[in-house]
Design a protein around this motif. Sequence first.
Motif, mmCIF file in Angstrom:
data_model
loop_
_atom_site.group_PDB
_atom_site.id
_atom_site.type_symbol
_atom_site.label_atom_id
_atom_site.label_comp_id
_atom_site.label_asym_id
_atom_site.label_seq_id
_atom_site.Cartn_x
_atom_site.Cartn_y
_atom_site.Cartn_z
ATOM 1 N N ALA A 244 0.830 -1.205 0.000
ATOM 2 C CA ALA A 244 0.000 0.000 0.000
ATOM 3 C C ALA A 244 0.863 1.252 0.000
ATOM 4 C CB ALA A 244 -0.924 -0.013 1.220
ATOM 5 N N ALA A 245 1.974 1.224 0.752
ATOM 6 C CA ALA A 245 2.883 2.367 0.792
ATOM 7 C C ALA A 245 3.570 2.558 -0.552
ATOM 8 C CB ALA A 245 3.922 2.176 1.892
ATOM 9 N N GLU A 246 3.994 1.467 -1.174
ATOM 10 C CA GLU A 246 4.617 1.578 -2.494
ATOM 11 C C GLU A 246 3.640 2.179 -3.505
ATOM 12 O OE1 GLU A 246 6.392 -1.216 -6.087
ATOM 13 O OE2 GLU A 246 6.638 -1.893 -3.999
ATOM 14 N N ASN A 247 2.396 1.714 -3.484
ATOM 15 C CA ASN A 247 1.391 2.251 -4.396
ATOM 16 C C ASN A 247 1.154 3.736 -4.151
ATOM 17 O OD1 ASN A 247 1.116 -0.352 -5.346
ATOM 18 N ND2 ASN A 247 -0.782 -0.773 -4.230
ATOM 19 N N ALA A 248 1.144 4.128 -2.880
ATOM 20 C CA ALA A 248 0.903 5.527 -2.535
ATOM 21 C C ALA A 248 2.040 6.413 -3.019
ATOM 22 C CB ALA A 248 0.728 5.656 -1.021
ATOM 23 N N PHE A 249 3.270 6.001 -2.768
ATOM 24 C CA PHE A 249 4.410 6.793 -3.229
ATOM 25 C C PHE A 249 4.429 6.894 -4.754
ATOM 26 C CE2 PHE A 249 6.184 6.570 1.008
ATOM 27 C CZ PHE A 249 6.972 7.712 1.089
ATOM 28 N N ARG A 250 4.087 5.800 -5.417
ATOM 29 C CA ARG A 250 4.068 5.827 -6.893
ATOM 30 C C ARG A 250 3.015 6.813 -7.397
ATOM 31 N NH1 ARG A 250 3.959 0.899 -7.563
ATOM 32 N NH2 ARG A 250 6.163 0.624 -8.094
ATOM 33 N N GLU A 251 1.863 6.852 -6.731
ATOM 34 C CA GLU A 251 0.802 7.774 -7.129
ATOM 35 C C GLU A 251 1.237 9.230 -6.930
ATOM 36 O OE1 GLU A 251 -2.802 8.872 -8.740
ATOM 37 O OE2 GLU A 251 -1.900 6.863 -8.612
ATOM 38 N N VAL A 252 1.898 9.501 -5.813
ATOM 39 C CA VAL A 252 2.387 10.857 -5.564
ATOM 40 C C VAL A 252 3.416 11.251 -6.621
ATOM 41 C CG1 VAL A 252 3.654 12.335 -3.945
ATOM 42 C CG2 VAL A 252 1.932 10.745 -3.089
ATOM 43 N N LYS A 253 4.290 10.322 -6.971
ATOM 44 C CA LYS A 253 5.315 10.608 -7.969
ATOM 45 C C LYS A 253 4.696 10.883 -9.339
ATOM 46 C CE LYS A 253 9.846 9.102 -9.561
ATOM 47 N NZ LYS A 253 10.970 8.158 -9.330
ATOM 48 N N LYS A 254 3.653 10.134 -9.694
ATOM 49 C CA LYS A 254 2.971 10.361 -10.970
ATOM 50 C C LYS A 254 2.415 11.773 -11.061
ATOM 51 C CE LYS A 254 1.486 5.637 -12.100
ATOM 52 N NZ LYS A 254 0.299 4.746 -12.237
ATOM 53 N N LYS A 255 1.983 12.292 -9.941
ATOM 54 C CA LYS A 255 1.410 13.640 -9.901
ATOM 55 C C LYS A 255 2.478 14.702 -9.673
ATOM 56 C CE LYS A 255 -3.051 12.010 -8.133
ATOM 57 N NZ LYS A 255 -4.024 12.065 -7.008
ATOM 58 N N GLU A 256 3.748 14.279 -9.752
ATOM 59 C CA GLU A 256 4.897 15.176 -9.581
ATOM 60 C C GLU A 256 4.885 15.851 -8.209
ATOM 61 O OE1 GLU A 256 5.088 17.841 -12.893
ATOM 62 O OE2 GLU A 256 5.520 16.231 -14.320
ATOM 63 N N GLY A 257 4.398 15.106 -7.217
ATOM 64 C CA GLY A 257 4.348 15.656 -5.866
ATOM 65 C C GLY A 257 5.386 15.085 -4.925
ATOM 66 N N LEU A 258 6.293 14.247 -5.451
ATOM 67 C CA LEU A 258 7.273 13.601 -4.603
ATOM 68 C C LEU A 258 8.455 14.533 -4.346
ATOM 69 C CD1 LEU A 258 7.462 10.910 -3.135
ATOM 70 C CD2 LEU A 258 8.818 10.020 -5.023
ATOM 71 N N LYS A 259 8.167 15.589 -3.615
ATOM 72 C CA LYS A 259 9.184 16.596 -3.292
ATOM 73 C C LYS A 259 8.790 17.271 -1.981
ATOM 74 C CE LYS A 259 6.800 19.654 -6.521
ATOM 75 N NZ LYS A 259 6.917 20.410 -7.788
ATOM 76 N N ILE A 260 9.800 17.664 -1.234
ATOM 77 C CA ILE A 260 9.558 18.304 0.055
ATOM 78 C C ILE A 260 8.773 19.599 -0.143
ATOM 79 C CG2 ILE A 260 10.680 19.457 2.011
ATOM 80 C CD1 ILE A 260 12.907 17.412 1.818
ATOM 81 N N GLY A 261 7.711 19.752 0.635
ATOM 82 C CA GLY A 261 6.886 20.952 0.551
ATOM 83 C C GLY A 261 5.593 20.763 -0.202
ATOM 84 N N SER A 262 5.372 19.565 -0.766
ATOM 85 C CA SER A 262 4.147 19.350 -1.551
ATOM 86 C C SER A 262 2.929 19.078 -0.674
ATOM 87 C CB SER A 262 4.340 18.219 -2.563
ATOM 88 O OG SER A 262 4.503 16.978 -1.911
#
Length: 274
Positions: A244-262
Amino acid sequence: MHNTTNQKAMSLSERSSAGNWFTVEPLDATTFSIAEYGQWMKVHSYLFLGTERACLVDTGLGIGNIKTLITELTSLPITVISTHAHWDHIGNHDLFDDVWVHESERSWLSGGYANEIQMVRDHLTERPFTKVTPSGFNPESYRPPISNATTMIRDGQLIDLGGRSLKLFHTPGHSPGHVCLFEAKTGYLVTGDLLYQGTLLAGLDDSDPNAFFDSIQRMNRLPGITRLLPGHGKLEIDRSLLQAAENAFREVKKKEGLKIGSGLHSFERLLIRL
């Protein structure tokens, strides 16, 4: 010896529910969770007993003296393994002689949190304690200890306890030197702050969101995991939470949100704060 130890742990657990600070929960005859449920972060430390020595994974908040508790559970020499050197996991490190930490966080142990002490105290007392704190504890004078590491952790390193061994994995992301521990014999994976039920912190000043995602994926692909042992929150979490955590991180990355401050990203089974 193991049966006696288990009986001691059960007794301590019963006493903790009546007011002692630590709650001891046996996972089996030679493995224990030591939790601090009276403080809102609900920190877990873990004790693994071998035939020659014991491994204590993290030493808690420092509100109570964990060494006193450990000596009631075992007379074996103790090696402390740091999942990471954030203040809420190193509170009793100074009470032990054999302390392991990843090289990138060695200075955090010896340098302390002097410049951030008020922030630490505010965070410690952000919510009221739900259990009576030990005699002598004063949140106004609380400070993480200064301690020295004796061994620098390497990725893939083994610690042999006699009759059982733990493998250490460097899993950066939450912090640069975060490590997880895996025991192939039992399938126990100590996840520390890489994974627990709640809000995963991937946006701290020393965090690396992309490394966090990589570490989650690496642990999710580790064969033989039967039980996750988290650094915070409830003890019983399902193995599937890694996926579930892997899926969540992948979803955030797809939305270009995998960065500090998002910001805060919410999912059905967990949250990710960036």
